[in-house]
Design an enzyme around this catalytic site. Structure first.
Site, mmCIF file in Angstrom:
data_model
loop_
_atom_site.group_PDB
_atom_site.id
_atom_site.type_symbol
_atom_site.label_atom_id
_atom_site.label_comp_id
_atom_site.label_asym_id
_atom_site.label_seq_id
_atom_site.Cartn_x
_atom_site.Cartn_y
_atom_site.Cartn_z
ATOM 1 N N LYS A 171 43.264 -34.587 -48.529
ATOM 2 C CA LYS A 171 44.304 -35.610 -48.475
ATOM 3 C C LYS A 171 43.676 -36.929 -48.942
ATOM 4 O O LYS A 171 43.807 -37.983 -48.306
ATOM 5 C CB LYS A 171 44.850 -35.710 -47.034
ATOM 6 C CG LYS A 171 46.076 -36.568 -46.872
ATOM 7 C CD LYS A 171 47.353 -35.945 -47.374
ATOM 8 C CE LYS A 171 48.518 -36.904 -47.252
ATOM 9 N NZ LYS A 171 49.735 -36.433 -47.937
ATOM 10 N N ASP A 228 42.679 -24.989 -39.907
ATOM 11 C CA ASP A 228 43.305 -24.402 -38.723
ATOM 12 C C ASP A 228 44.791 -24.155 -39.004
ATOM 13 O O ASP A 228 45.331 -23.067 -38.760
ATOM 14 C CB ASP A 228 43.133 -25.384 -37.547
ATOM 15 C CG ASP A 228 43.422 -24.746 -36.203
ATOM 16 O OD1 ASP A 228 43.735 -23.546 -36.170
ATOM 17 O OD2 ASP A 228 43.353 -25.456 -35.186
ATOM 18 N N ASP A 232 46.811 -20.372 -40.078
ATOM 19 C CA ASP A 232 47.935 -19.806 -39.306
ATOM 20 C C ASP A 232 49.124 -19.571 -40.235
ATOM 21 O O ASP A 232 49.807 -18.543 -40.149
ATOM 22 C CB ASP A 232 48.354 -20.753 -38.170
ATOM 23 C CG ASP A 232 47.653 -20.424 -36.857
ATOM 24 O OD1 ASP A 232 46.498 -19.974 -36.913
ATOM 25 O OD2 ASP A 232 48.269 -20.613 -35.784
#
Ligand code: NAI
Length: 335
Positions: A171, A228, A232
């Site tokens: 980012k 993380d 998922d």
């Protein structure tokens, strides 16, 4: 000689999926001496901590552990056992493959990505403090050293596994200093691997692209929190958290565990899908040089899941953990 492996069953569905995995690995014929150790909130009354020193000492001795999920209570209290293990043992690389297995009902027929998540820095530094009441500061640590070793790990892995492309996710448009550093290191390291295509991508756009068309990605490397979340998301592309294995790798030690957590909503009911931890066990067998047994187990998992009668509730079936394991053992025996 038997391999000595530390086994941490964990809590919630942990003991159920750990028992299933141990049974399957033992049935593969690989000789394993399991050293069972405790960790998790249930053990605080006994040891005064959710991570007894004996558990860490065992991993330091055996060098390899298979770990079930462990609940991390929200709010104050002890730090996460999972984060502490990764930091204490410097397990800096979290390896999370997401591959659709034949026969498993999913939105996409072909997904085959690997997320490499930096495992020791970022917002998981645990450095948080109250500035004044109503204002809290959390520190997101990105270092040149941490970025270099995780990016090199990703490129080396890509080369070793014959992968075509590495995407560095960041980012840097907003986090100009921290992710700017990560991106600068990524570009420098990419120059050492001219045989591997390199791209960088902004994290929010990457989330959208993964959902729209995951086949455009191969190996993705990123800092801790982004990894993380996107891992998922990736598990959702291959049938859900019950299907997603992982490995935490450092220079000296490795801990293999499922991506999922302790699933308190289904704990103790015999409903958990143990595939994620079994496939983490498969990664572990490759790691300890038992690739032939690993391949046999993987094939048996595929054959088992291709029959809808063997699928657990998360995959739309009605089989319990034990039904699934029994079918898997039959398939493993049949070879
Ligand atoms: P979770 O992964 O435990 O559960 C999310 C959803 O997925 C639930 O509906 C659960 O039933 C389902 N699910 C997860 N694994 C499954 C399996 N093997 N078979 C069938 N369904 C499955 O995530 P949640 O609820 O956010 O976390 C619960 C606890 O686990 C928290 O305390 C969290 O901190 C901890 N956690 C621990 C991890 C670890 O030990 N490595 C990793 C992630 C979370």
């Amino acid at each position: 000689m038997a391999h000595r492996i530390t086994l941490i069953p964990g809590d919630g569905i942990g003991p159920e999926v750990a028992e299933a995995t141990r049974t399957v690995l033992d049935a593969s014929g690989v000789e394993i001496e399991w050293i069972e150790k405790e960790a998790g909130g249930d053990h605080i009354h006994k040891y005064g901590t959710p991570l007894p020193e004996g558990t860490l000492a065992s991993i330091r001795e055996t060098k390899v552990a298979l770990k079930g999920p462990i609940t991390t209570p929200v709010g104050s209290g002890f730090p996460s056992v999972n984060v502490t293990i990764r930091k204490e043992l410097d397990l800096y690389a979290n390896y999370r493959p997401a591959k659709v297995l034949p026969g498993v009902p999913t939105r996409y027929e072909r997904v085959d990505t690997i997320i490499i998540r930096e495992n020791t820095e970022g917002l998981y530094s645990g450095l948080e403090h109250l500035v004044v009441p109503g204002v809290v500061e959390s520190q997101r640590i990105i270092t040149e050293h941490g970025s270099q070793r995780i990016l090199r790990f990703a490129f080396e892995l890509a080369r070793k596994q014959g992968r075509k492309k590495v995407t560095a996710v960041h980012k840097a448009n907003i986090l100009k200093l921290s992710d700017g550093l990560f991106l600068e290191v990524a570009r420098a390291i990419a120059r050492d691997y001219p045989d591997i295509e390199f791209e960088d991508a902004i994290v929010d756009a990457t989330a959208m692209r993964l959902v729209m068309d995951p086949t455009q990605f191969d190996v993705l490397v990123m800092e801790n929190l982004f990894g993380d979340i996107l891992s998922d998301l990736s598990s959702g592309l291959i049938g859900g958290l019950g299907m997603a294995p992982s490995a935490n790798i450092g220079e000296k030690y490795s801990v293999f565990e499922a991506v999922h957590g302790s699933a308190p909503d289904i704990a103790g009911k015999g409903l958990a899908n143990p595939t994620a931890l079994i496939l983490s066990g498969v990664l572990m067998l490759h790691h300890i040089g038992e690739g032939e047994a690993a391949a046999r187990i993987e094939k048996a998992v595929e054959r088992t899941l291709s029959d809808p009668a063997n699928r657990t509730g998360d995959l739309g079936g009605s089989a319990g953990t034990k039904d699934y394991v029994n079918a898997l053992l039959e398939n493993l025996k049949a070879g």
